[in-house]
Motif scaffolding. Structure first.
Motif, PDB file in Angstrom:
ATOM      1  N   PRO A 132      46.106  41.206  53.103  1.00 57.76           N
ATOM      2  CA  PRO A 132      46.480  40.222  54.165  1.00 57.76           C
ATOM      3  C   PRO A 132      46.936  38.876  53.779  1.00 57.76           C
ATOM      4  O   PRO A 132      47.629  38.283  54.148  1.00 57.76           O
ATOM      5  CB  PRO A 132      45.599  40.145  55.313  1.00 57.76           C
ATOM      6  CG  PRO A 132      44.382  40.725  54.763  1.00 57.76           C
ATOM      7  CD  PRO A 132      44.705  41.342  53.706  1.00 57.76           C
ATOM      8  N   ARG A 133      46.357  38.588  52.449  1.00 58.72           N
ATOM      9  CA  ARG A 133      46.755  37.350  51.650  1.00 58.72           C
ATOM     10  C   ARG A 133      48.000  37.320  51.170  1.00 58.72           C
ATOM     11  O   ARG A 133      48.783  36.266  50.872  1.00 58.72           O
ATOM     12  CB  ARG A 133      45.680  36.855  50.569  1.00 58.72           C
ATOM     13  CG  ARG A 133      44.193  36.698  51.166  1.00 58.72           C
ATOM     14  CD  ARG A 133      43.285  36.484  50.329  1.00 58.72           C
ATOM     15  NE  ARG A 133      43.744  36.264  48.879  1.00 58.72           N
ATOM     16  CZ  ARG A 133      43.274  35.061  48.242  1.00 58.72           C
ATOM     17  NH1 ARG A 133      42.768  34.202  48.646  1.00 58.72           N
ATOM     18  NH2 ARG A 133      43.883  35.046  46.974  1.00 58.72           N
ATOM     19  N   ASP A 134      48.845  38.487  50.972  1.00 58.14           N
ATOM     20  CA  ASP A 134      50.147  38.691  50.590  1.00 58.14           C
ATOM     21  C   ASP A 134      51.221  38.698  51.730  1.00 58.14           C
ATOM     22  O   ASP A 134      52.361  38.734  51.356  1.00 58.14           O
ATOM     23  CB  ASP A 134      50.290  39.873  49.691  1.00 58.14           C
ATOM     24  CG  ASP A 134      49.543  39.878  48.318  1.00 58.14           C
ATOM     25  OD1 ASP A 134      49.364  38.872  47.797  1.00 58.14           O
ATOM     26  OD2 ASP A 134      49.259  40.798  47.847  1.00 58.14           O
ATOM     27  N   VAL A 135      50.823  38.213  52.897  1.00 64.60           N
ATOM     28  CA  VAL A 135      51.860  38.286  54.133  1.00 64.60           C
ATOM     29  C   VAL A 135      52.353  36.911  54.163  1.00 64.60           C
ATOM     30  O   VAL A 135      51.640  36.034  54.404  1.00 64.60           O
ATOM     31  CB  VAL A 135      51.208  38.907  55.470  1.00 64.60           C
ATOM     32  CG1 VAL A 135      52.093  38.549  56.340  1.00 64.60           C
ATOM     33  CG2 VAL A 135      50.624  40.142  55.217  1.00 64.60           C
ATOM     34  N   PRO A 136      53.596  36.742  54.100  1.00 65.49           N
ATOM     35  CA  PRO A 136      54.168  35.267  54.068  1.00 65.49           C
ATOM     36  C   PRO A 136      54.112  34.941  55.469  1.00 65.49           C
ATOM     37  O   PRO A 136      54.349  35.485  56.605  1.00 65.49           O
ATOM     38  CB  PRO A 136      55.879  35.574  54.041  1.00 65.49           C
ATOM     39  CG  PRO A 136      55.906  36.806  53.263  1.00 65.49           C
ATOM     40  CD  PRO A 136      54.609  37.550  53.763  1.00 65.49           C
ATOM     41  N   LEU A 137      53.347  33.375  55.568  1.00 64.76           N
ATOM     42  CA  LEU A 137      53.176  32.704  56.864  1.00 64.76           C
ATOM     43  C   LEU A 137      54.068  31.632  56.796  1.00 64.76           C
ATOM     44  O   LEU A 137      54.431  30.955  55.691  1.00 64.76           O
ATOM     45  CB  LEU A 137      51.540  32.647  57.084  1.00 64.76           C
ATOM     46  CG  LEU A 137      50.757  33.903  57.015  1.00 64.76           C
ATOM     47  CD1 LEU A 137      49.445  33.537  56.920  1.00 64.76           C
ATOM     48  CD2 LEU A 137      50.979  34.695  58.331  1.00 64.76           C
ATOM     49  N   PRO A 138      54.319  31.145  58.070  1.00 65.23           N
ATOM     50  CA  PRO A 138      54.981  29.797  58.148  1.00 65.23           C
ATOM     51  C   PRO A 138      54.414  28.730  57.883  1.00 65.23           C
ATOM     52  O   PRO A 138      53.150  28.545  57.542  1.00 65.23           O
ATOM     53  CB  PRO A 138      55.403  29.649  59.713  1.00 65.23           C
ATOM     54  CG  PRO A 138      54.508  30.539  60.452  1.00 65.23           C
ATOM     55  CD  PRO A 138      54.105  31.622  59.365  1.00 65.23           C
ATOM     56  N   LEU A 139      54.878  27.462  56.942  1.00 65.04           N
ATOM     57  CA  LEU A 139      54.359  26.449  56.855  1.00 65.04           C
ATOM     58  C   LEU A 139      53.439  25.645  57.878  1.00 65.04           C
ATOM     59  O   LEU A 139      52.392  25.244  57.308  1.00 65.04           O
ATOM     60  CB  LEU A 139      55.579  25.260  56.510  1.00 65.04           C
ATOM     61  CG  LEU A 139      56.113  25.332  55.229  1.00 65.04           C
ATOM     62  CD1 LEU A 139      57.127  24.335  55.051  1.00 65.04           C
ATOM     63  CD2 LEU A 139      55.287  25.610  53.859  1.00 65.04           C
ATOM     64  N   ALA A 140      53.791  25.834  59.087  1.00 65.02           N
ATOM     65  CA  ALA A 140      52.924  25.300  60.283  1.00 65.02           C
ATOM     66  C   ALA A 140      51.445  25.899  60.085  1.00 65.02           C
ATOM     67  O   ALA A 140      50.490  25.125  60.447  1.00 65.02           O
ATOM     68  CB  ALA A 140      53.582  25.411  61.577  1.00 65.02           C
ATOM     69  N   TYR A 141      51.302  27.204  59.874  1.00 62.26           N
ATOM     70  CA  TYR A 141      50.121  27.905  59.945  1.00 62.26           C
ATOM     71  C   TYR A 141      49.166  27.169  58.865  1.00 62.26           C
ATOM     72  O   TYR A 141      48.144  26.771  58.884  1.00 62.26           O
ATOM     73  CB  TYR A 141      50.222  29.146  59.300  1.00 62.26           C
ATOM     74  CG  TYR A 141      48.963  30.023  59.099  1.00 62.26           C
ATOM     75  CD1 TYR A 141      48.074  30.478  59.827  1.00 62.26           C
ATOM     76  CD2 TYR A 141      48.596  30.171  57.666  1.00 62.26           C
ATOM     77  CE1 TYR A 141      46.918  31.256  59.830  1.00 62.26           C
ATOM     78  CE2 TYR A 141      47.464  30.924  57.277  1.00 62.26           C
ATOM     79  CZ  TYR A 141      46.552  31.319  58.362  1.00 62.26           C
ATOM     80  OH  TYR A 141      45.484  31.830  58.056  1.00 62.26           O
ATOM     81  N   PHE A 142      49.611  26.649  57.475  1.00 59.62           N
ATOM     82  CA  PHE A 142      49.157  26.172  56.343  1.00 59.62           C
ATOM     83  C   PHE A 142      48.553  24.459  56.896  1.00 59.62           C
ATOM     84  O   PHE A 142      47.400  24.007  56.396  1.00 59.62           O
ATOM     85  CB  PHE A 142      49.714  26.281  55.057  1.00 59.62           C
ATOM     86  CG  PHE A 142      49.852  27.759  54.646  1.00 59.62           C
ATOM     87  CD1 PHE A 142      48.609  28.166  54.082  1.00 59.62           C
ATOM     88  CD2 PHE A 142      50.900  28.431  54.745  1.00 59.62           C
ATOM     89  CE1 PHE A 142      48.648  29.489  53.515  1.00 59.62           C
ATOM     90  CE2 PHE A 142      50.881  29.760  54.492  1.00 59.62           C
ATOM     91  CZ  PHE A 142      49.823  30.422  53.974  1.00 59.62           C
ATOM     92  N   ALA A 143      49.491  23.925  57.469  1.00 56.02           N
ATOM     93  CA  ALA A 143      49.247  22.495  57.966  1.00 56.02           C
ATOM     94  C   ALA A 143      48.272  22.504  58.980  1.00 56.02           C
ATOM     95  O   ALA A 143      47.447  21.781  58.712  1.00 56.02           O
ATOM     96  CB  ALA A 143      50.718  22.115  58.629  1.00 56.02           C
ATOM     97  N   LYS A 144      48.062  23.568  59.932  1.00 57.17           N
ATOM     98  CA  LYS A 144      47.036  23.575  60.710  1.00 57.17           C
ATOM     99  C   LYS A 144      45.730  24.039  60.169  1.00 57.17           C
ATOM    100  O   LYS A 144      44.779  23.517  60.128  1.00 57.17           O
ATOM    101  CB  LYS A 144      47.458  24.413  62.090  1.00 57.17           C
ATOM    102  CG  LYS A 144      46.457  24.513  63.258  1.00 57.17           C
ATOM    103  CD  LYS A 144      46.898  25.261  64.240  1.00 57.17           C
ATOM    104  CE  LYS A 144      45.795  25.103  65.260  1.00 57.17           C
ATOM    105  NZ  LYS A 144      46.219  25.836  66.556  1.00 57.17           N
ATOM    106  N   LYS A 145      45.625  25.208  59.464  1.00 55.70           N
ATOM    107  CA  LYS A 145      44.500  25.686  58.778  1.00 55.70           C
ATOM    108  C   LYS A 145      43.785  24.900  57.730  1.00 55.70           C
ATOM    109  O   LYS A 145      42.677  24.692  57.844  1.00 55.70           O
ATOM    110  CB  LYS A 145      44.762  27.235  58.184  1.00 55.70           C
ATOM    111  CG  LYS A 145      43.445  27.674  57.567  1.00 55.70           C
ATOM    112  CD  LYS A 145      43.895  29.215  57.046  1.00 55.70           C
ATOM    113  CE  LYS A 145      42.519  29.681  56.532  1.00 55.70           C
ATOM    114  NZ  LYS A 145      42.784  31.085  55.986  1.00 55.70           N
ATOM    115  N   TYR A 146      44.787  24.017  57.193  1.00 54.58           N
ATOM    116  CA  TYR A 146      44.198  23.378  55.950  1.00 54.58           C
ATOM    117  C   TYR A 146      44.147  21.745  56.363  1.00 54.58           C
ATOM    118  O   TYR A 146      43.860  20.939  55.543  1.00 54.58           O
ATOM    119  CB  TYR A 146      44.720  23.574  54.633  1.00 54.58           C
ATOM    120  CG  TYR A 146      44.462  24.687  54.217  1.00 54.58           C
ATOM    121  CD1 TYR A 146      43.300  25.063  53.367  1.00 54.58           C
ATOM    122  CD2 TYR A 146      45.250  25.979  54.309  1.00 54.58           C
ATOM    123  CE1 TYR A 146      43.181  26.297  52.932  1.00 54.58           C
ATOM    124  CE2 TYR A 146      44.913  27.285  53.906  1.00 54.58           C
ATOM    125  CZ  TYR A 146      43.939  27.438  53.228  1.00 54.58           C
ATOM    126  OH  TYR A 146      43.585  28.551  52.886  1.00 54.58           O
TER     127      TYR A 146
END
Length: 82
Positions: free
Chosen positions: A8-22
Motif C-alpha cells: 500500500p505504500r506504493d499507491v500514489p496519494l494526493p498532496l493533501a493526504y501528506f499535508a494532513k497526515k504529516y
C-alpha cells in the motif's frame, strides 16, 4: 511468472493526504518537490507514493522516519528525531 505482492505504500496519494497526515503546509510540500521529492503529475493533480515520501525524508534528515508520524505536544510530526 512470479506473483507480485501489493504494497500500500506504493499507491500514489494526493498532496493533501501528506499535508494532513504529516502536518505540513502546501509551501513545505512545494519546497520538498523542488528539493527532489519524486511526484506523479496527472493533469493538474499531483500525487506522491508514501514509500517515496518516507525515503525522501530519510535522505533529507539522514535518519529513519516512521510512516505513522508521532505527533508531539505541538502537533508536529516526529521527522527530526526529537
Amino acid at each position: 511468472m512470479s506473483p507480485t505482492t501489493f504494497d500500500p505504500r506504493d499507491v500514489p496519494l494526493p498532496l493533501a493526504y501528506f499535508a494532513k497526515k504529516y502536518c505540513l503546509s502546501r509551501v513545505t510540500l512545494w519546497r520538498y518537490r523542488r528539493s527532489g521529492l519524486p511526484v506523479i503529475g496527472v493533469g493538474a493533480k499531483t500525487f506522491i507514493r508514501e514509500s517515496d515520501f518516507v525515503a525522501f525524508l530519510e535522505r533529507m534528515n539522514g535518519q529513519t522516519v516512521s510512516a505513522a508520524p508521532f505527533k508531539g505536544s505541538k502537533g508536529e510530526p516526529n521527522v527530526r528525531g526529537h
